[in-house]
Design a protein around this motif. Structure first.
Motif, mmCIF file in Angstrom:
data_model
loop_
_atom_site.group_PDB
_atom_site.id
_atom_site.type_symbol
_atom_site.label_atom_id
_atom_site.label_comp_id
_atom_site.label_asym_id
_atom_site.label_seq_id
_atom_site.Cartn_x
_atom_site.Cartn_y
_atom_site.Cartn_z
ATOM 1 N N UNK A 1 0.813 -1.226 0.000
ATOM 2 C CA UNK A 1 0.000 0.000 0.000
ATOM 3 C C UNK A 1 0.843 1.272 0.000
ATOM 4 N N UNK A 2 1.996 1.216 0.634
ATOM 5 C CA UNK A 2 2.834 2.414 0.692
ATOM 6 C C UNK A 2 3.457 2.696 -0.665
ATOM 7 N N UNK A 3 3.849 1.633 -1.350
ATOM 8 C CA UNK A 3 4.388 1.811 -2.697
ATOM 9 C C UNK A 3 3.340 2.402 -3.635
ATOM 10 N N UNK A 4 2.130 1.895 -3.510
ATOM 11 C CA UNK A 4 1.053 2.419 -4.347
ATOM 12 C C UNK A 4 0.824 3.902 -4.048
ATOM 13 N N UNK A 5 0.776 4.216 -2.771
ATOM 14 C CA UNK A 5 0.557 5.618 -2.382
ATOM 15 C C UNK A 5 1.655 6.517 -2.938
ATOM 16 N N UNK A 6 2.884 6.010 -2.911
ATOM 17 C CA UNK A 6 4.013 6.808 -3.413
ATOM 18 C C UNK A 6 3.831 7.141 -4.892
ATOM 19 N N UNK A 7 3.269 6.214 -5.642
ATOM 20 C CA UNK A 7 3.041 6.472 -7.057
ATOM 21 C C UNK A 7 1.973 7.540 -7.250
ATOM 22 N N UNK A 8 0.939 7.462 -6.446
ATOM 23 C CA UNK A 8 -0.125 8.473 -6.537
ATOM 24 C C UNK A 8 0.400 9.851 -6.130
ATOM 25 N N UNK A 9 1.393 9.825 -5.276
ATOM 26 C CA UNK A 9 1.993 11.080 -4.815
ATOM 27 C C UNK A 9 2.499 11.923 -5.984
ATOM 28 N N UNK A 10 2.877 11.245 -7.056
ATOM 29 C CA UNK A 10 3.362 11.965 -8.227
ATOM 30 C C UNK A 10 2.284 12.808 -8.898
ATOM 31 N N UNK A 11 1.027 12.544 -8.541
ATOM 32 C CA UNK A 11 -0.057 13.205 -9.283
ATOM 33 C C UNK A 11 -1.096 13.882 -8.395
ATOM 34 N N UNK A 12 -1.143 13.494 -7.147
ATOM 35 C CA UNK A 12 -2.178 14.028 -6.257
ATOM 36 C C UNK A 12 -1.565 14.568 -4.968
ATOM 37 N N UNK A 13 -2.384 15.348 -4.277
ATOM 38 C CA UNK A 13 -2.069 15.701 -2.899
ATOM 39 C C UNK A 13 -2.734 14.673 -1.982
ATOM 40 N N UNK A 14 -2.020 14.281 -0.960
ATOM 41 C CA UNK A 14 -2.598 13.364 0.028
ATOM 42 C C UNK A 14 -3.259 14.187 1.124
ATOM 43 N N UNK A 15 -4.569 14.264 1.048
ATOM 44 C CA UNK A 15 -5.264 15.155 1.985
ATOM 45 C C UNK A 15 -5.545 14.478 3.323
ATOM 46 N N UNK A 16 -5.898 13.205 3.281
ATOM 47 C CA UNK A 16 -6.131 12.452 4.519
ATOM 48 C C UNK A 16 -5.696 11.008 4.324
ATOM 49 N N UNK A 17 -5.387 10.348 5.411
ATOM 50 C CA UNK A 17 -5.300 8.888 5.413
ATOM 51 C C UNK A 17 -6.331 8.391 6.411
ATOM 52 N N UNK A 18 -7.222 7.546 5.946
ATOM 53 C CA UNK A 18 -8.165 6.918 6.864
ATOM 54 C C UNK A 18 -7.718 5.487 7.094
#
Lengths: 286, 286
Positions: free
Chosen positions: A86-103
DNA sequence: TCGGCGCTTGAATCGACGT
DNA sequence: AACGTCGATTCAAGCGCCG
């Protein structure tokens, strides 16, 4: 352009191309872990990288169709032998989005008396929720999944009280809130019990309906809004949309899952009609 | 070589150099978020990178002193405006350790009746624990911190039942376990209530004593074992070691914190003595 | 031929679900 | 209550491929 309130038997990368720019309010999804890619290469982690590349491509395409003030709720779990997924996936999304919350979706948790460390022993535990045990001395059972809340600019205003919880201390209600409702911020740790086995066997990774429902309500219900799930599975996101009376679009490439999803939707709609005939609609969306 | 059961007024990077290779059983710590680095440079994220570099250096040095079968429990939280911090830190540790477990410290959570999605409304919520409310429409309150369990080879055998919880289904007790104790795997979601406000004022990021205690017990209590905390703060790790009757070594560069820590330890030891005089020691380490 | 590595395959696991 | 079944389980043995 696609019709609303339909699930399409299609690869989401293809389906997404048919959706207009900035037309989606909310994306809720739980991507598959293993794509059926076969590799004959020997020792490298190519499959993982390919998987991440693939998800990143979808992330980009989703960004295109997402409204400026839209929300992307991404549910990913790990597994004991590899908690990086899940962290690797999140890191990829980081390239395109802002991480506003983690639930944090908590499937099971034990509540114990406070251990103040002064030799008063713990008296009693209460365990809520369930989990499948793990056969290993190295790992404790995994009772957790992530819901990453990605947005385009990190400043989407949320309807926090839409998924609020009741105050513990009722005296605070009138004291703080201008609104006199007995609701406060739920926090980012969400206890949602497991699906039953029968239900979850239909699809390996189905999430409970309470999950997309919370996400959509949190983003805020708006007139004519559209929710997208690129990996519909057995249609849990669609069901929650029907319940919340919002539009949805979904894609699924497994015909079996799609069939189950459609059956669930039909059953659901019938139950809904039956229910509506004796009860006002206002009771649902509270 | 350093003496055991002492907290040293020293930068941990310097102190660590005095510790022999592979002599530490367990490391439990919660590193500071903001080191007091001052930058006159303008728009870059140098401080973040420097912070991560610095932590990675410590990670490496800790790896040197950690026994082969040792455990490093790293507690890191995020903040709503930047949830990447703990993940970035974990990524740096990834260069040197195996991530064997992730434990989720839940400070507050709301338990509700299962939402089966068939128009039976949620009846009642129970909220346990407290949190500091956040004044923002973008973020929900953060009720969660990570405890990353790093090991050298990812295959450290844990004493899962040492922090076990009671069974829900009692019929399973006799059926499977050779030991007939009413204890099962706690799972990786740990509800530990917040420290009281008074306590947390003493140190900005103090963790509750139940946290290091669980970590140490989970790793397994061994004769003559040594626990290290490179960032002792107000000595919570030391306190839990005293309670568990294991050796500790700690470093702290803030004289004020160190003083508070030593006072806490003295009070604790006195209370312990008083307690021991009327109660057998066996009651503690159960 | 031997040994090390990696992938495959079958065995073991235990808490919860279901009857 | 007792028991059979299951798991986006994990674990260990076994086999094949290569140096």
């Amino acid at each position: 352009m696609l019709e609303l309130n339909k699930m399409y038997f299609e690869d989401c990368l293809i389906g997404l191309k048919k959706i207009k720019n900035e037309s989606i309010d909310v994306i809720v999804t739980s991507p598959p872990y293993n794509i059926g890619l076969k590799y004959n290469g020997y020792k490298d982690n190519k499959p993982r990288e390919d998987y991440l590349d693939w998800l990143e491509t979808i992330a980009k395409e989703c960004k295109r169709v997402l409204k400026k003030g839209g929300s992307f709720f991404l549910n990913v779990g790990g597994k004991p032998s590899d908690y990086w997924i899940p962290l690797d996936v999140a890191m990829r999304f980081r390239n395109h989005y802002e991480l506003q919350n983690i639930f944090h979706w908590i499937k099971s948790i034990s509540i114990e008396k406070k251990d103040v460390g002064n030799y008063r022993n713990i008296i009693g535990d209460i365990t809520v929720g369930h989990y499948k045990p793990i056969n290993s001395k190295r790992f404790l059972s995994d009772c957790h999944e992530y819901i990453f809340h990605f947005t385009k600019e990190g400043n989407v205003e949320l309807d926090k009280l839409a998924i609020g919880v009741k105050y513990q201390d009722k005296s605070n209600i009138k004291r703080w809130k201008s609104t006199k409702s007995d609701l406060k911020d739920r926090g980012n740790t969400w206890f949602i019990p497991y699906e039953t086995i029968q239900e979850s066997r239909l699809h390996p990774s189905t999430f409970p309906i309470g999950l997309p429902k919370k996400c959509i309500k949190l983003h805020g219900l708006k007139e004519g809004m559209v929710v997208l799930d690129p990996f519909m599975g057995i249609g849990t996101t669609a069901l929650s949309c029907i319940e919340l009376n919002v539009n949805y679009i979904g894609f699924e490439i497994d015909q079996k899952y799609l069939q189950v999803a459609n059956e669930r939707i039909i059953n659901y709609s019938q139950e809904r009609k039956k229910y509506l005939s004796i009860k006002s609609i206002d009771d649902f969306n509270g």
